[in-house]
Design an enzyme around this catalytic site. Structure first.
Site, PDB file in Angstrom:
ATOM      1  N   GLU A  56     -21.043  66.786 121.029  1.00 43.50           N
ATOM      2  CA  GLU A  56     -20.032  66.135 121.858  1.00 43.50           C
ATOM      3  C   GLU A  56     -18.650  66.602 121.406  1.00 43.50           C
ATOM      4  O   GLU A  56     -18.263  66.416 120.250  1.00 43.50           O
ATOM      5  CB  GLU A  56     -20.147  64.605 121.720  1.00 43.50           C
ATOM      6  CG  GLU A  56     -19.325  63.837 122.729  1.00 43.50           C
ATOM      7  CD  GLU A  56     -19.794  63.998 124.168  1.00 43.50           C
ATOM      8  OE1 GLU A  56     -19.012  63.652 125.065  1.00 43.50           O
ATOM      9  OE2 GLU A  56     -20.930  64.473 124.410  1.00 43.50           O
ATOM     10  N   ASP A 107     -18.335  59.238 125.842  1.00 41.19           N
ATOM     11  CA  ASP A 107     -19.487  59.068 124.951  1.00 41.19           C
ATOM     12  C   ASP A 107     -20.630  58.353 125.663  1.00 41.19           C
ATOM     13  O   ASP A 107     -21.798  58.730 125.527  1.00 41.19           O
ATOM     14  CB  ASP A 107     -19.074  58.287 123.702  1.00 41.19           C
ATOM     15  CG  ASP A 107     -17.927  58.956 122.964  1.00 41.19           C
ATOM     16  OD1 ASP A 107     -18.019  60.170 122.722  1.00 41.19           O
ATOM     17  OD2 ASP A 107     -16.937  58.275 122.652  1.00 41.19           O
TER      18      ASP A 107
END
Length: 494
Positions: A292, A476
């Site tokens: 990420e 997220d």
């Protein structure tokens, strides 16, 4: 209006029936199933949002093979969320001109960077170099009326989202202090080596759509994040994280926090990045790794990540700013753009995603790179780009990510069509250049798929929350949800 919505829901149910029986069907079918009369129009009176959300509920199904254990690391902290304008005013800071700073050294730098991003409605994250000045600002933020404490850090936020699935076991490695440990979901396992005596705090200055400060007005709601976070900045938990994987035996590894190292200075990040690459390379080859990304400013650092880290991970998640900066750092497609204007052009985004998978992924069968999946998200739409033969259920995965963006921003458990709106175009092109294909999105089957070489793209629109309650952690949550609904296939030859 209700007849149209009912007809759309029935069609969505029909597509859902076939989809449930054959999850790969939408990969070819969804873009061809049409209700032309339901295109966006001034008379739709909200029915467009109703149709899309009804279709989501029918078409979003979990894959046949699901993850049972996911290991997440390595950035974790406590987020202190406050009104950005309110806090700066309370600190007797006057509004002025915006100016971006790669590293913040003072209140003045903070003000200028905050204004720079507020006037663009863009998210950003910066390192604050002066520990004493940061502590003074942190105390003012914690004492500011209405300040809220939340679980923070990409890894911890992704872990929290994954832990909302009761059958999924989650391991979290990162600097976990007493306050953060208290706030984490009980289902999350934290190794003793990750526990520390004090918490790392990140300050999140939020602003609302239309909010004004001096001559600056925010075009949309967003936030500016900054910290003086040495533990996360050095990724000090990475080796502990990798060492814990043998005992935990995860099906999937999610890695985040690499963006925080750029604030340490070139000499430090160059050395630490080599160690990080070595540690990541020690993870068993059969375990997929999702990376990420987050806001960065150092082109050399981004280029190093591109060259050294991306080829050794299976999947990445990123937003429109990170995508364009990645292209600028690597002199890729559309790198001449200074910034996106309005909703990022789908064709340009598609060009950059394809370039990443061609240059740093496994779109070429002879490539030794592991990267086969990119989950791109921007406010108005999301795209999942995957190399053919490696990932399944991606139509459902991209819709699931968009749905959680709608519900979490509005603070709801399910989509309320009256509180959201479509901001993406329903017609777009597969590329900015030629040859290109003109594509449309059908609200009753809201995933458009296209192929370029051996890369398949899935796009869905986001039902954008009109009055978002909280923007932090949306990326997220989107990536976590997309992973939950994704299935790793046994690799097939092209």
């Amino acid at each position: 209006m209700w007849r149209k919505a009912s007809a759309a829901a029935l069609l969505a149910l029909a597509v859902g029936y076939f989809y449930h029986g054959s999850p790969d069907l939408p990969e070819q079918l969804l873009q061809y199933v049409g209700l032309p009369s339901l295109r966006a129009s001034p008379q739709s009176d909200g029915s467009l949002e109703q149709v899309i959300s009804a279709a989501w509920e029918t078409l979003i199904t979990l894959p046949t093979r699901q993850w049972s254990k996911v290991a997440v690391g390595v950035n974790a902290c406590v987020d202190v969320v406050v009104s950005g304008v309110g806090l700066l005013q309370a600190m007797a800071v006057d509004p002025g001109a915006g100016l971006d700073h790669e590293v913040l050294h003072s209140k003045e730098d903070l003000k200028e960077s905050f204004i720079h991003y507020m006037e663009r409605g863009a998210a950003a994250e910066r390192f604050f170099s002066d520990p004493e000045a940061f502590q003074r600002i942190a105390r003012a933020a914690a004492e500011y009326p209405g300040a809220k404490l939340y679980v923070g850090g990409n890894a911890a936020l992704i872990g929290q989202k994954l832990a909302s699935y009761p059958d999924l076991m989650v391991l979290l490695c990162g600097p976990v202090g007493p306050k953060l440990h208290e706030m984490l979901d009980e289902q999350i396992v934290v190794p003793p080596e990750s526990l520390q005596e004090t918490d790392e705090f990140h300050l999140i200055l939020e602003y609302k759509a239309g909010e004004k400060w001096g001559s600056t007005q925010a075009p949309q709601a967003n936030r500016f994040i900054f910290s003086h976070d040495v533990s996360n900045g050095a990724m000090s938990s990475l080796e502990t994280f990798v060492a814990s994987l043998d005992e935990f035996e995860p099906d999937l590894v999610v890695l985040s926090g690499l963006h925080m190292m750029e604030g340490q200075g070139r000499e430090l990040w160059e050395e630490r990045l080599k160690e990080a690459v070595s540690a990541i390379s020690d993870i068993h080859k059969d375990i997929p790794i999702h990376l990420e990304l987050a806001s960065m400013t150092d082109r050399d650092y981004m280029n190093s990540l591109m060259q050294e880290v991306m080829p050794i991970v299976s999947s990445i998640g990123l937003n429109e700013q990170e995508l364009l900066f990645l292209s600028q750092a690597g002199e890729g497609p559309h790198s001449e753009l200074a910034a996106w204007k309005g909703v990022p052009d789908v064709g340009r985004v598609s060009d950059i995603l394809l370039w990443i998978l061609e240059q740093h992924g496994r779109s070429d069968p002879s490539s030794e790179a592991d990267l086969t999946r990119i989950h791109f998200h921007t406010l108005a739409y999301h795209i999942l780009a995957t190399v053919d033969g490696y990932w399944g259920n991606q139509a459902a995965a991209v819709m699931a990510g968009a749905r959680v963006a709608s519900t979490q921003a509005c603070g709801l458990r399910s989509v309320d069509p009256s509180k959201v709106e479509v901001k993406a175009p329903l017609e777009f092109h597969s590329s900015h250049g030629e040859p290109r294909e003109k594509l449309t999105l059908n609200p009753a089957a809201p995933v458009t798929a296209w192929r370029r070489g051996n890369v398949t793209f899935h796009l869905t629109v986001v039902l954008v929350c009109k009055q978002p309650l909280r923007t932090v952690g949306l990326g997220d949550a989107i990536s976590a949800e997309g992973l939950v609904y994704s299935e790793l296939k046994t690799p097939q030859p092209f």
